[in-house]
Design a protein around this motif. Structure first.
Motif, PDB file in Angstrom:
ATOM      1  N   THR A  27       0.825  -1.204   0.000  1.00 40.42           N
ATOM      2  CA  THR A  27       0.000   0.000   0.000  1.00 40.42           C
ATOM      3  C   THR A  27       0.862   1.258   0.000  1.00 40.42           C
ATOM      4  O   THR A  27       0.556   2.236  -0.685  1.00 40.42           O
ATOM      5  CB  THR A  27      -0.930   0.021   1.223  1.00 40.42           C
ATOM      6  N   GLY A  69      -3.379   1.230  -8.287  1.00 43.41           N
ATOM      7  CA  GLY A  69      -3.537   0.133  -7.344  1.00 43.41           C
ATOM      8  C   GLY A  69      -4.343  -1.013  -7.915  1.00 43.41           C
ATOM      9  O   GLY A  69      -3.925  -2.176  -7.863  1.00 43.41           O
ATOM     10  N   PHE A 103      -7.870  -0.321  -2.449  1.00 38.20           N
ATOM     11  CA  PHE A 103      -7.497   0.645  -3.479  1.00 38.20           C
ATOM     12  C   PHE A 103      -8.702   1.240  -4.194  1.00 38.20           C
ATOM     13  O   PHE A 103      -8.607   2.330  -4.760  1.00 38.20           O
ATOM     14  CB  PHE A 103      -6.527   0.016  -4.478  1.00 38.20           C
ATOM     15  N   VAL A 122      -9.049   4.169  -1.985  1.00 35.37           N
ATOM     16  CA  VAL A 122      -7.797   4.779  -1.515  1.00 35.37           C
ATOM     17  C   VAL A 122      -7.848   6.303  -1.552  1.00 35.37           C
ATOM     18  O   VAL A 122      -7.066   6.974  -0.881  1.00 35.37           O
ATOM     19  CB  VAL A 122      -6.605   4.256  -2.349  1.00 35.37           C
TER      20      VAL A 122
END
Length: 466
Positions: free
Chosen positions: A67, A119, A148, A151
């Motif tokens: 991440t 992502g 994601f 995100v």
């Protein structure tokens, strides 16, 4: 130069008064916020570790480097925006402060869209590259796809937080973090313990709670009583649609300020992402030892987060303190603040390291029930904990450099040692000594090398003047 307007009752001016008092006053909410963030992360880990199986826990606990690979890049550039805002704020140039705030926020919106796309596109490839075990892969895919997809909430919260902190307001981000942490714990229990959604439930809880914190940030920033630091969303997006205004002196979004922010923040963003690549390589080697090694190391990572409390709190204060004082022309004050921050960060980090070394076997059991996983976590903890003072030194000096507008120096240092040397060391050393402890030694080795180089640079910087 523009006269100060309004009443900045919530913003701390770090250019006047006792250095120690101002740094501590600014750092305490940051410390409490970081402490709360660790409990926030611990709640995720505890709920998944106790109400789901080991594969779900491994999926959640092994994702920090992945991440951060994407989020760290954009958050690094946000740091550059904060430095620019602090510099103008210290110089009392409030017209430029307003432009910098809006430019930084708009960059955050664009970054959120890019991070979401990146992502979702690269998750399967990165998980495969990390040698994620087959039994863990389905849970990892679910967790990261949800993470994601939402995100943008995480990136926008960090953008808003960097703007507030650049103005000396470390209190409101703490309030919003308290609220989102409570929501996250409640949703973790509901989705994981109640609905049995496993790793996916933890991801949903994170996205929702972070989204609520963004809403609170925006409400605060848009209702700021001082017009010079108020976020004007309507005016910002309206100015982008009016031909000929973009980048002009009366526009809220200003290209020159954006380029300054990117110039300051891009080295940190690159540093964050490339270091994450190094950590992903390390994680792939950990994964090769199996699910219990993943869980043990992941449980330790939650505990280690506490050693980052003094490190991150001080290193987050230093760029703002240094930048505000350099903007005000107070070089000696900036030097004294840097010295206090570096020493205090090292001392506090090492004290926490001693506690972790002694109590690791007991603390790890809070997250994992398996004795095999605990043993892996203890090996790692007792290898790295004695060297936390070096980690603190590197981070704090990097914060000083960023405040001076010299983010390129820590970038090169971190990339060289925390990425390059780590990858080479792990690749070669694990083949020669195929035991888990070999991986753990990658951290003290690279912390020592980066600290040595940064010390040399810091001494030269102090000799020539900040």
């Amino acid at each position: 130069m523009h006269k100060r307007q309004g009443n900045h009752t919530q913003n701390i001016d770090l250019t006047e008064g006792s250095i120690v008092k101002k740094i501590v006053q600014f750092a305490i909410p940051l410390f409490l916020g970081q402490l709360l963030q660790q409990f926030y992360n611990m709640a995720d880990a505890w709920v998944v570790g106790n109400f789901a199986d080991n594969n779900n826990f491994a999926a959640v606990s092994s994702g920090g480097s992945l991440t951060f690979l994407i989020i760290g890049f954009f958050n690094g550039i946000a740091v550059g925006g904060g430095v620019i805002i602090s510099r103008y704020f210290g110089a009392r140039d409030y017209k430029s402060v307003k432009k910098a705030i809006h430019t930084n926020f708009l960059f955050g919106v664009a970054s959120s869209l890019l991070a979401t796309a990146a992502g979702l596109l690269f998750i399967p490839t990165l998980l495969a590259w990390m040698k994620t075990p087959a039994e863990v892969m389905p849970y990892s895919l679910i967790y990261f796809r949800i993470y994601f997809a939402g995100v943008s909430t995480i990136i926008l919260y960090n953008i808003c937080m960097s703007i507030m902190q650049a103005l000396g307001d470390s209190l409101h981000p703490l309030y919003y973090l308290i609220f989102s942490s409570l929501v996250n714990v409640a949703l973790d229990l509901l989705f994981v313990a109640g609905f049995h959604w496993g790793a996916g439930g933890a991801a949903v809880a994170t996205v929702i709670s972070q989204g609520l914190s963004v809403v609170l940030c925006l409400v605060r920033m848009c209702r700021e009583p001082d017009e010079t630091v108020r976020l004007d969303l309507r005016g910002l997006f309206r100015s982008l649609h009016v031909r000929g205004r973009l980048g002009q002196d009366n526009a809220l979004f200003h290209k020159d300020i954006l380029f300054q922010a990117i110039g300051q923040g891009l080295p940190t963003g690159i540093q964050n992402s490339v270091i994450s690549i190094g950590n992903i390589v390390i994680q792939s080697n950990i994964n090769a030892f199996g699910a219990y090694a993943i869980s043990g190391h992941g449980a330790y990572a939650k505990i280690e987060g506490f050693v980052f409390l003094p490190i991150m709190s001080v290193s987050m204060v230093l760029p703002t303190f240094i930048s505000q004082n350099l903007g005000a022309g107070s070089k000696e004050r900036a030097k004294k603040g840097a010295a206090f921050g570096i020493v205090s960060g090292m001392v506090l980090a090492e004290l926490v390291g001693v506690v972790i070394y002694l109590w690791a076997p007991y603390a790890l059991r809070f997250f994992v029930n398996s004795q095999d996983a605990v043993e892996f976590g203890v090996i790692h903890a007792r290898t790295v904990a004695p060297f936390f003072f070096l980690l603190a030194f590197s981070h704090c000096v990097a914060g000083v450099m960023r405040g001076c507008g010299k983010a390129f120096v820590p970038m090169i240092t971190m990339l060289l040692f925390w990425c390059g040397v780590r990858i080479v060391y792990v690749t070669l050393a694990v083949r020669a000594f195929p035991v888990f402890r070999t991986i753990s030694w990658a951290y003290p080795l690279t912390w020592s090398l980066s600290s040595a180089l940064l010390l040399i640079v810091l001494l030269k910087l102090n000799h020539t003047g900040l």
